[in-house]
Structure formats: structure tokens, C-alpha cells
Design an enzyme around this catalytic site. Structure first.
Site, mmCIF file in Angstrom:
data_model
loop_
_atom_site.group_PDB
_atom_site.id
_atom_site.type_symbol
_atom_site.label_atom_id
_atom_site.label_comp_id
_atom_site.label_asym_id
_atom_site.label_seq_id
_atom_site.Cartn_x
_atom_site.Cartn_y
_atom_site.Cartn_z
ATOM 1 N N TYR A 124 0.812 -1.211 0.000
ATOM 2 C CA TYR A 124 0.000 0.000 0.000
ATOM 3 C C TYR A 124 0.852 1.270 0.000
ATOM 4 O O TYR A 124 0.329 2.366 0.115
ATOM 5 C CB TYR A 124 -0.944 0.032 1.205
ATOM 6 C CG TYR A 124 -2.093 -0.945 1.114
ATOM 7 C CD1 TYR A 124 -2.096 -1.977 0.186
ATOM 8 C CD2 TYR A 124 -3.188 -0.832 1.968
ATOM 9 C CE1 TYR A 124 -3.133 -2.870 0.113
ATOM 10 C CE2 TYR A 124 -4.237 -1.725 1.893
ATOM 11 C CZ TYR A 124 -4.212 -2.743 0.967
ATOM 12 O OH TYR A 124 -5.251 -3.635 0.888
ATOM 13 N N LYS A 171 3.476 -14.228 5.406
ATOM 14 C CA LYS A 171 3.622 -15.259 4.366
ATOM 15 C C LYS A 171 5.123 -15.420 4.127
ATOM 16 O O LYS A 171 5.628 -15.348 3.003
ATOM 17 C CB LYS A 171 2.890 -14.793 3.096
ATOM 18 C CG LYS A 171 2.759 -15.826 2.032
ATOM 19 C CD LYS A 171 1.651 -16.838 2.289
ATOM 20 C CE LYS A 171 1.645 -17.892 1.216
ATOM 21 N NZ LYS A 171 0.718 -18.994 1.480
ATOM 22 N N ASP A 205 -2.751 -17.529 5.068
ATOM 23 C CA ASP A 205 -3.851 -18.342 4.542
ATOM 24 C C ASP A 205 -4.388 -19.289 5.617
ATOM 25 O O ASP A 205 -5.599 -19.418 5.820
ATOM 26 C CB ASP A 205 -3.442 -19.100 3.264
ATOM 27 C CG ASP A 205 -2.021 -19.632 3.305
ATOM 28 O OD1 ASP A 205 -1.308 -19.352 4.285
ATOM 29 O OD2 ASP A 205 -1.620 -20.347 2.369
ATOM 30 N N ASP A 229 -5.589 -5.393 6.279
ATOM 31 C CA ASP A 229 -6.802 -4.847 5.671
ATOM 32 C C ASP A 229 -7.828 -5.957 5.468
ATOM 33 O O ASP A 229 -9.011 -5.832 5.819
ATOM 34 C CB ASP A 229 -6.405 -4.210 4.326
ATOM 35 C CG ASP A 229 -7.502 -3.354 3.731
ATOM 36 O OD1 ASP A 229 -8.523 -3.129 4.399
ATOM 37 O OD2 ASP A 229 -7.327 -2.905 2.584
#
Ligand code: NAD
Length: 340
Positions: A124, A171, A205, A229
Site C-alpha cells: 500500500y 507469508k 492463509d 486490511d
């Protein structure tokens, strides 16, 4: 000395829900000197910008703002007011509690999560470009300084609010350098809180699946911007949706408290909007100001009024208008205070 707070009512349903929230917060007896400033559509028409510099100056001056939603202008050339506020005031931490409430339909009854999202970098950061006509590239920025700062925020929040565990979400198995640095930074900070706050990490995930299946296992989550987010909306969905989801953007010199939802223009002026998310954002603000007991009273009052089922906003299946619900919660706050 009263607390000085900037009030930005905002667009659409903003002014109505802000009036309800102020009624509730004033009912706590905490002295607040409100400075009301306008941002949004009217300022865009009058001054050519939805966020006049005077609004930023007011927040810099008071250090604290309670903000209603603002309609994002359609068309080129305008940055979102929220993004501009975050960048101009360096509001690096986005705080999103998600707690089940009796009377609000949700998948579970025992969710009590706090999502802490890094607000300034990651994908972002807005650094992207075309690579020739048929490919685009976005740059993911993760720094040790920003990662350690958000991790410290999450652990300090846990300490000050009686929470037991912080889970870092990443991740790093795939993005070994960027998310690896985020995870390493969280581990470094976690060592300073060893013995006081438990620490663990989850791959994002797997975290999403676990939150849907076993949300009660989790407490405070700390995430880089993009995952934060997404996971914060997932958490809001677990406890009844955006109508009851409060939020805060916090920096070292200023903090802005606001609901997660938007300006719901179709309901503007009709006295039907649910002010719960802004009222609960106000409770987060009271806690930030050190008014912990008053914050707890506001949260309890909201929960009790909704659970009783007599004065319930329309989006939660009741018939109460914005004003009536605000008055009921304010009345409950006053009664609780009289009894204690
Ligand atoms: P929205 O949150 O305004 O509305 C989504 C749905 O939820 C609509 O059906 C709406 O009527 C309903 N809703 C939202 N809040 C409600 C409340 N308090 N009580 C009852 N119903 C409620 O999202 P949107 O329609 O995508 O956006 C509308 C405008 O708000 C857009 O201009 C958007 O850019 C802006 N927005 C602002 C913020 C902010 O200022 N923080 C956040 C999100 C959207």
C-alpha cells in the site's frame, strides 16, 4: 482540565451518528471540549478540497479526533481523505477490535479479537508502474523500523488491556525477505515481553481458515498492511459486520477514531443509521485518553441495550432510529454511573 477532541462529523449519515456518539460520550461525565471541524463533500465544493489544512491543524493541536465517514469524491485528482490523514499525521497503527455481541447475529458467540495492522507501508506504499503496455509492477516495502514499531504497539496494547497473546501473521514461507523481515522484527520485539505476553506466528492463509473455524483461540493479531486490511474485515464479518465495527488510526502525536463503515448516503438524514460503530470508536478514544472506566461503561451500555432487544437499530433487526438508540445508550451509561 477537559480533554480536547476534534470532532469531524463527516458526510452522509456522519452528522447523525456523530450527534448520537457525542450524546453517549458526554453522558459518561468525562469532560470533553469538542472542536467541530468539517471535512468532506461540502468542503470540496466550497474550498476545492475535502480535507482543508485547517482540519489537519485542529487534529495536530488536540492530538485526538473522533471522525464520521467521508464520501470519497469520484473522479481523478483526489486522494482519499483517510489515506491523506494517515500519511499527514503518521498514523502508523490501525486498531480494529472485533467482539461478539448478544443480539447481533454472528457465526460465533465468543469472538474477542483485536487486529493491529501496520498502516504505512507494504504493497500500500503506492509504488507501482507499468512495465511496458501489458505488465504492471507494485513494490512491497517492509522495513525493520516500521515492523518493530507496529509489533511494539501490539504488545503494549496487549499489556495495557489485559490480553494474553500476540499472533504475528505473515507469508514468510514464500516472501522470505519482506515477510521474513516482518516476522523477524516481531520475534525481536516479542523477546522483550517474554513471560508477560505469549507470542506465536501463523501463515496468513492458514490464519484465515483458523479464524473462520476456531476464532476463540486467538487474541491480538499483528499484520502487515495488506493482510491486515483483509483479515480485519474477516474479523468484523465474524461478529456481525461493519455496522458494529469500531476502528482507530493511531500515531505517536495524533490518533483518529472512526467507524469502519462508509457514509451510507442512501440513509442520510433519515434517522435510520446505526451509530454503534462510531459510539464504540468513541469508547476506544476514551481508553486512549486514559478514561478506562468510562470506556468500559460505554461498551457495556451498548451491549446491554442491544441484548435487551427493546431499542435496537434497524440494520440489527430492530426499529429504533439513530437518535433513539443514542439516547437509550446514553441513558444506560448515566444509570450505571448513578449505581456505582
Ligand atoms: P458503506 O459502508 O457506506 O455502505 C455499505 C452498506 O452498509 C450500505 O448498504 C449502507 O447503507 C450500510 N451501512 C453502512 N453503515 C451503516 C450504518 N451505520 N447503519 C446502517 N447501515 C449502514 O459503504 P459504501 O456504500 O461502499 O460507501 C459509501 C461512501 O462512503 C463512499 O463514498 C465510500 O468511499 C465512503 N467510505 C468512507 C469511509 C470512511 O470515511 N472511513 C469508509 C468506507 C467507505
Amino acid at each position: 482540565m477537559p480533554h480536547r477532541v476534534t470532532l469531524i462529523p463527516g458526510d452522509g449519515i456522519g452528522p447523525e451518528i456523530a450527534a448520537a456518539a457525542v450524546t453517549v460520550l458526554d453522558a459518561t461525565g468525562v469532560a470533553i471540549e469538542w472542536t467541530t471541524v468539517d471535512a468532506g463533500e461540502a468542503q470540496l465544493a466550497a474550498q476545492g478540497t475535502p480535507l482543508p489544512e485547517s482540519v489537519l491543524d485542529s487534529i495536530r493541536d488536540t492530538g485526538v479526533a473522533l471522525k464520521g465517514p467521508i464520501t470519497t469524491p469520484i473522479g481523478e485528482g483526489f486522494r482519499s481523505v483517510n489515506v491523506t490523514l494517515r500519511q499527514a499525521l503518521d498514523l502508523y497503527a490501525n486498531l480494529r477490535p472485533a467482539r461478539s455481541m448478544a443480539g447481533v447475529e454472528g457465526r460465533y458467540t465468543d469472538v474477542d479479537l483485536v487486529i493491529v495492522r501496520e498502516n504505512t507501508e507494504d504493497l500500500y506504499a503506492g509504488i507501482e508502474h507499468m512495465v511496458g503496455p501489458d505488465a504492471a509492477e507494485s513494490i512491497k516495502i517492509i522495513t525493520r523500523a516500521a515492523s518493530e514499531r507496529i509489533a511494539r504497539f501490539a504488545f503494549d496494547y496487549a499489556v495495557h488491556n489485559g490480553r494474553r497473546k500476540v499472533t504475528a501473521v505473515h507469508k514468510a514461507n514464500i516472501m522470505k525477505l519482506s515477510d521474513g523481515l516482518f516476522l523477524e522484527s516481531c520475534r525481536t520485539v516479542a523477546a522483550d515481553y517474554a513471560g508477560r505476553i505469549e507470542f506465536e506466528d501463523r501463515i496468513v492463509d492458514n490464519m484465515c481458515m483458523q479464524l473462520v473455524q476456531k476464532p476463540e483461540l486467538y487474541d491480538v493479531l499483528v499484520l502487515p498492511n495488506l493482510y491486515g486490511d483483509i483479515v480485519s474485515d474477516l474479523a468484523a464479518g465474524l461478529v456481525g459486520g461493519l455496522g458494529v465495527a469500531p476502528g482507530a488510526n493511531i500515531g505517536t502525536r495524533a490518533a483518529v477514531f472512526e467507524p469502519v463503515h462508509g457514509s451510507a448516503p442512501k440513509y442520510a438524514g433519515l434517522d435510520v443509521a446505526n451509530p454503534t460503530a462510531l459510539i464504540l470508536s468513541g469508547a476506544l478514544m476514551l481508553r486512549h485518553l486514559g478514561e478506562t472506566a468510562a470506556a468500559g461503561r460505554v461498551e457495556e451500555a451498548v451491549r446491554e441495550v442491544i441484548a435487551e432487544g427493546r431499542t435496537v437499530p434497524r440494520d440489527l433487526g430492530g426499529e429504533a432510529g439513530t437518535r433513539a438508540f443514542g439516547a437509550a445508550v446514553a441513558g444506560r451509561v448515566t444509570r450505571v454511573m448513578a449505581a456505582t
